[in-house]
Design a protein around this motif. Structure first.
Motif, PDB file in Angstrom:
ATOM      1  N   PHE A   5      -6.019 -31.100  -4.719  1.00 15.88           N
ATOM      2  CA  PHE A   5      -6.698 -32.510  -3.329  1.00 15.88           C
ATOM      3  C   PHE A   5      -6.288 -33.251  -3.623  1.00 15.88           C
ATOM      4  O   PHE A   5      -6.021 -33.873  -2.300  1.00 15.88           O
ATOM      5  CB  PHE A   5      -8.078 -32.017  -3.358  1.00 15.88           C
ATOM      6  CG  PHE A   5      -9.040 -32.920  -3.420  1.00 15.88           C
ATOM      7  CD1 PHE A   5      -9.488 -32.580  -1.674  1.00 15.88           C
ATOM      8  CD2 PHE A   5      -9.465 -34.463  -3.961  1.00 15.88           C
ATOM      9  CE1 PHE A   5     -10.350 -33.525  -0.889  1.00 15.88           C
ATOM     10  CE2 PHE A   5     -10.092 -34.704  -2.485  1.00 15.88           C
ATOM     11  CZ  PHE A   5     -10.589 -35.042  -1.485  1.00 15.88           C
ATOM     12  N   THR A   6      -5.824 -33.692  -4.538  1.00 17.19           N
ATOM     13  CA  THR A   6      -5.595 -35.043  -5.175  1.00 17.19           C
ATOM     14  C   THR A   6      -4.144 -35.110  -3.678  1.00 17.19           C
ATOM     15  O   THR A   6      -3.562 -35.769  -3.442  1.00 17.19           O
ATOM     16  CB  THR A   6      -4.926 -35.332  -5.972  1.00 17.19           C
ATOM     17  OG1 THR A   6      -6.085 -35.762  -7.064  1.00 17.19           O
ATOM     18  CG2 THR A   6      -3.892 -36.467  -6.230  1.00 17.19           C
ATOM     19  N   SER A   7      -3.277 -34.045  -4.247  1.00 15.72           N
ATOM     20  CA  SER A   7      -2.020 -33.687  -3.758  1.00 15.72           C
ATOM     21  C   SER A   7      -1.444 -33.717  -2.426  1.00 15.72           C
ATOM     22  O   SER A   7      -1.449 -34.642  -1.442  1.00 15.72           O
ATOM     23  CB  SER A   7      -1.092 -32.648  -4.003  1.00 15.72           C
ATOM     24  OG  SER A   7       0.093 -32.411  -3.548  1.00 15.72           O
ATOM     25  N   ARG A   8      -2.976 -33.705  -1.946  1.00 14.11           N
ATOM     26  CA  ARG A   8      -2.650 -33.027   0.208  1.00 14.11           C
ATOM     27  C   ARG A   8      -3.261 -34.549   1.337  1.00 14.11           C
ATOM     28  O   ARG A   8      -2.960 -34.816   1.851  1.00 14.11           O
ATOM     29  CB  ARG A   8      -3.619 -32.319   0.361  1.00 14.11           C
ATOM     30  CG  ARG A   8      -3.246 -30.697   0.386  1.00 14.11           C
ATOM     31  CD  ARG A   8      -4.158 -29.411   0.081  1.00 14.11           C
ATOM     32  NE  ARG A   8      -3.843 -29.446   1.921  1.00 14.11           N
ATOM     33  CZ  ARG A   8      -4.929 -28.392   2.637  1.00 14.11           C
ATOM     34  NH1 ARG A   8      -5.583 -27.111   1.851  1.00 14.11           N
ATOM     35  NH2 ARG A   8      -5.130 -28.259   3.807  1.00 14.11           N
ATOM     36  N   VAL A   9      -4.854 -34.585  -0.446  1.00 18.25           N
ATOM     37  CA  VAL A   9      -4.679 -36.159   0.093  1.00 18.25           C
ATOM     38  C   VAL A   9      -3.664 -37.424   0.151  1.00 18.25           C
ATOM     39  O   VAL A   9      -3.570 -38.096   1.291  1.00 18.25           O
ATOM     40  CB  VAL A   9      -5.868 -37.439  -0.881  1.00 18.25           C
ATOM     41  CG1 VAL A   9      -5.780 -38.116  -0.186  1.00 18.25           C
ATOM     42  CG2 VAL A   9      -7.583 -36.451  -0.636  1.00 18.25           C
ATOM     43  N   LYS A  67     -10.648 -31.694   7.496  1.00 16.19           N
ATOM     44  CA  LYS A  67     -10.476 -30.465   7.554  1.00 16.19           C
ATOM     45  C   LYS A  67     -10.497 -29.610   5.542  1.00 16.19           C
ATOM     46  O   LYS A  67     -11.120 -29.109   5.406  1.00 16.19           O
ATOM     47  CB  LYS A  67      -9.225 -30.055   8.207  1.00 16.19           C
ATOM     48  CG  LYS A  67      -9.159 -29.911   9.143  1.00 16.19           C
ATOM     49  CD  LYS A  67      -8.005 -29.658   9.901  1.00 16.19           C
ATOM     50  CE  LYS A  67      -8.073 -30.126  12.046  1.00 16.19           C
ATOM     51  NZ  LYS A  67      -7.047 -29.803  12.264  1.00 16.19           N
ATOM     52  N   LEU A  68      -9.827 -30.922   5.428  1.00 11.17           N
ATOM     53  CA  LEU A  68      -9.207 -31.256   3.800  1.00 11.17           C
ATOM     54  C   LEU A  68     -10.973 -31.196   2.591  1.00 11.17           C
ATOM     55  O   LEU A  68     -11.509 -30.706   1.831  1.00 11.17           O
ATOM     56  CB  LEU A  68      -8.488 -32.106   3.250  1.00 11.17           C
ATOM     57  CG  LEU A  68      -8.444 -31.987   1.975  1.00 11.17           C
ATOM     58  CD1 LEU A  68      -7.792 -30.929   1.510  1.00 11.17           C
ATOM     59  CD2 LEU A  68      -7.474 -33.269   1.336  1.00 11.17           C
ATOM     60  N   LYS A  88     -12.575 -28.286   0.171  1.00  7.56           N
ATOM     61  CA  LYS A  88     -12.268 -28.764  -0.695  1.00  7.56           C
ATOM     62  C   LYS A  88     -12.686 -27.489  -1.543  1.00  7.56           C
ATOM     63  O   LYS A  88     -11.857 -27.393  -3.121  1.00  7.56           O
ATOM     64  CB  LYS A  88     -13.260 -29.693  -0.899  1.00  7.56           C
ATOM     65  CG  LYS A  88     -14.384 -29.740  -1.848  1.00  7.56           C
ATOM     66  CD  LYS A  88     -14.895 -31.693  -1.438  1.00  7.56           C
ATOM     67  CE  LYS A  88     -16.290 -31.793  -1.477  1.00  7.56           C
ATOM     68  NZ  LYS A  88     -16.824 -31.676  -1.021  1.00  7.56           N
ATOM     69  N   GLU A  89     -13.923 -26.787  -1.678  1.00  9.21           N
ATOM     70  CA  GLU A  89     -14.434 -25.835  -2.722  1.00  9.21           C
ATOM     71  C   GLU A  89     -13.383 -24.658  -2.916  1.00  9.21           C
ATOM     72  O   GLU A  89     -13.810 -23.836  -4.033  1.00  9.21           O
ATOM     73  CB  GLU A  89     -15.577 -24.943  -2.594  1.00  9.21           C
ATOM     74  CG  GLU A  89     -16.166 -24.431  -0.946  1.00  9.21           C
ATOM     75  CD  GLU A  89     -15.617 -25.297  -0.099  1.00  9.21           C
ATOM     76  OE1 GLU A  89     -15.756 -24.991   1.349  1.00  9.21           O
ATOM     77  OE2 GLU A  89     -15.092 -26.556   0.087  1.00  9.21           O
ATOM     78  N   ASN A  90     -11.370 -24.632  -2.101  1.00  4.29           N
ATOM     79  CA  ASN A  90     -11.093 -23.820  -2.149  1.00  4.29           C
ATOM     80  C   ASN A  90     -10.065 -24.291  -2.735  1.00  4.29           C
ATOM     81  O   ASN A  90      -8.676 -23.688  -2.632  1.00  4.29           O
ATOM     82  CB  ASN A  90     -10.890 -23.397  -0.613  1.00  4.29           C
ATOM     83  CG  ASN A  90     -12.287 -22.449  -0.216  1.00  4.29           C
ATOM     84  OD1 ASN A  90     -13.369 -21.962  -1.061  1.00  4.29           O
ATOM     85  ND2 ASN A  90     -12.089 -22.427   1.392  1.00  4.29           N
ATOM     86  N   ASN A 111      -6.457 -41.059   7.063  1.00  7.68           N
ATOM     87  CA  ASN A 111      -6.776 -40.717   8.724  1.00  7.68           C
ATOM     88  C   ASN A 111      -7.547 -38.712   8.662  1.00  7.68           C
ATOM     89  O   ASN A 111      -7.387 -37.784   8.081  1.00  7.68           O
ATOM     90  CB  ASN A 111      -5.044 -39.267   8.023  1.00  7.68           C
ATOM     91  CG  ASN A 111      -4.141 -38.713   9.244  1.00  7.68           C
ATOM     92  OD1 ASN A 111      -5.205 -38.582  10.335  1.00  7.68           O
ATOM     93  ND2 ASN A 111      -2.720 -37.887   8.637  1.00  7.68           N
ATOM     94  N   ALA A 112      -8.184 -39.491   9.225  1.00  5.33           N
ATOM     95  CA  ALA A 112      -9.350 -39.078   9.749  1.00  5.33           C
ATOM     96  C   ALA A 112      -9.812 -37.173   9.855  1.00  5.33           C
ATOM     97  O   ALA A 112     -10.759 -36.863   9.055  1.00  5.33           O
ATOM     98  CB  ALA A 112     -10.738 -39.849  10.161  1.00  5.33           C
TER      99      ALA A 112
END
Length: 565
Positions: free
Chosen positions: A454-458, A441-442, A446-448, A435-436
């Motif tokens: 990160f995993t949960s949002r992906v 945006k993620l 990602k540094e934040n 889902n490009a």
């Protein structure tokens, strides 16, 4: 006097303990020194990022965030090697009793020939649709001509790629097929050449092609790709599926070599991922994207881009922001790790020349060291019969990707769509498409976030992009990608299995504040937004849309050629 004696005894005891304390301290120092020398270096795959928190205009401090990419895939809420409820769905494309036999409807004075366009998989869509077009026109189909003049300059003809005898015999009840036009007056029949608009429906063929066919008796449709509508009667859609999933069989040499590549991958690991990386220079140039390579990158890709005179100048940052660019190899690797695939997973890469070479691939190989391609698991001698022909090499990759446990595509071109539809038809094997738009945006922020965040949002963003049953509503998108008419549900088996899993899934989603219905709507909205995005820029699933009349189409190489496979 007594006080002095007690103080003397105290100092005497301390003096006796000093050597012991020094010995213990020295031993500890030596131990720490040995540990620092012989301890292993930090894991190369660990990536620690610093999070900046700005509390005021001039007040900035850095707080370390644990964005450590683990070597394992971590815990997953699903089986990463199979699709949810896949066992309740199966491919179904048999003709109904109301679909007449070809012998009863084919007119002996109508011959339809086609000339395909693009790479292997783009040509495949043309072949599939040509059979249906011949059926609509009650015409005899001539074995299609493959494109030998476009970007790939591949001299292969139909019989080099597909089993002609099987193709003709399997479809004998649907369409009469011959290998070449009959002679007329002792000479080879020369058909009338024309084009039809893209997404031409039944009425369009009857109004545009049939009058010419009735008058001239033989017609050749040129640049024949995506010239048939997505929306047809069910019996014609099922014919599409019979052609695509059963009649179009690769030649024995391709099947044998392809199966051998699969066997070698299985020998290395029980499961493997096939990745269609699509990070070649031509793809990046066509997309108008920029990946931080400075003036050299802009110059190199700009030179390639000038091959297509009708391409307009794009804003690279906007392209990436709107999800129109392939992910970098590193981003693909991070996505897969977040989805639960650990460093022990074996990956087969179907790709041409990767832009940036080993430098671009290094982060992906670091995350997944078990990294293979047909060139690394087969010898040059074994590949020699195929290596001079791009379509035959693409066919080998097609076989491996089709047989893989998980297929990952980095763009939504022709190979990706054809395989997505095929894998749905043959058991809904997992097919991951990034889902490009949301992932970009993620990746940029990602540094934040911690790795867990990160995993949960992906995983959230990828819902609806994993090849699950009913992931896309029937009739949406390209039919070759979503052949919903040809997929049936075993409702009896599903009922016997009970609805316990559904209740569990519903509870889980409600914990996250999302109901099943809401989640389904969100996934479909993401998919539709992705398709609309492509249509808005003159592309549909990676293919140029052109609704102009055939007479207005120039002979300039069309844009779809570069994004075909």
């Amino acid at each position: 006097m007594a006080f002095q004696r007690r103080r003397y005894n105290y100092y005497n005891r301390v003096r006796r303990l000093l050597p012991l304390i020094c010995a213990v301290s020295g031993a500890l120092l030596i131990l720490f020194a040995l540990l620092s020398i012989f301890s292993p270096p930090p894991d190369d795959s660990d990536r620690r990022i610093t999070k900046r928190i700005i509390s005021g205009a001039d007040d900035e401090k850095s707080i370390p965030v644990d964005f450590t990419v683990p070597r394992s895939g971590g815990r997953s809420d699903r089986d990463i090697w199979r699709s949810w409820n896949a066992e309740f769905f199966y491919g179904c494309c048999n003709a109904s009793s109301k679909f007449p036999n070809a012998k009863a409807i084919t007119r002996n004075d109508r011959y339809l020939a086609i000339a395909t366009s693009g790479g292997l998989n783009q040509q495949r869509t043309g072949i599939v649709d040509a059979v249906v077009a011949a059926r609509i026109l009650n015409a005899t189909l001539v074995i299609p001509k493959l494109d030998q003049k476009s970007y790939w300059k591949d001299a292969s003809d139909f019989s080099h790629i597909f089993d002609v005898e099987w193709f003709v015999s399997f479809l004998s009840k649907d369409v009469k097929i011959i290998e070449k036009l009959p002679q007329k007056g002792g000479r080879t029949w020369s058909p009338s050449r024309m084009r039809v608009p893209r997404k031409c429906n039944e009425r369009c063929y009857i109004n545009r092609v049939l009058p010419v066919l009735q008058k001239r008796h033989a017609v050749q449709l040129n640049k024949f790709d995506y010239r048939l509508s997505n929306k047809l009667r069910d019996d014609l859609q099922k014919l599409r599926c019979r052609v695509n999933y059963h009649a179009l069989k690769f030649t024995d040499p391709i099947i044998e070599m392809g199966n051998e590549l699969v066997r070698r991958m299985r020998k290395k690991s029980k499961h493997f991922i096939a990745l269609h990386l699509r990070f070649e220079p031509d793809m990046l140039a066509f997309s108008g994207c920029y990946y931080g390579g400075g003036e050299q990158e802009k110059k190199e890709l700009g030179t390639i881009r000038r091959r297509w005179k009708t391409l307009h100048v794009n804003n690279p940052e906007k392209q990436r922001r709107q999800g129109r660019c392939p992910l970098t190899p590193e981003e693909v690797g991070l996505m897969l790790r977040a989805l639960g695939y650990g460093s022990d997973v074996h990956i087969y890469v179907a790709s041409g020349e990767v832009y940036g070479g080993e430098k671009s691939l290094a982060p992906l190989k670091e995350l997944f060291p078990h990294f293979y391609s047909k060139d690394t698991i087969a010898t040059k001698m074994e590949l020699k019969p195929f290596s001079s022909y791009s379509s035959r090499m693409a066919a080998l990759d097609f076989v491996v990707c089709d047989e893989s446990d998980v297929f990952v595509t980095n763009n939504n071109g022709n190979m990706a769509r054809i395989l997505a539809g095929r894998r749905r038809y043959f058991g809904h094997k997992p097919t991951i498409r990034p889902n490009a738009k949301k992932l970009y945006k993620l990746f940029m922020s990602k540094e934040n976030a911690t790795w867990e965040e990160f995993t949960s949002r992906v995983r959230t963003f990828q819902r609806g992009f994993m090849g699950e049953p009913k992931e896309v509503r029937a009739g949406r998108g390209e039919f070759h990608e979503n052949p919903s008419t040809c997929i049936c549900e075993d409702t009896d088996a599903k009922a016997k299995a009970g609805n316990m899993d559904s209740r569990k899934l519903g509870k889980k989603n409600k914990k996250d504040g999302v109901s099943n219905d809401e989640q389904s709507e969100d996934e479909d909205a993401d998919y539709e937004e992705d398709q609309t995005d492509l249509q808005d820029r003159g592309l549909y699933n990676g293919t140029r849309l052109d609704y102009d009349d055939a007479s207005s189409i120039s002979d300039e190489p069309e844009l779809e050629e570069i994004v075909s496979d």
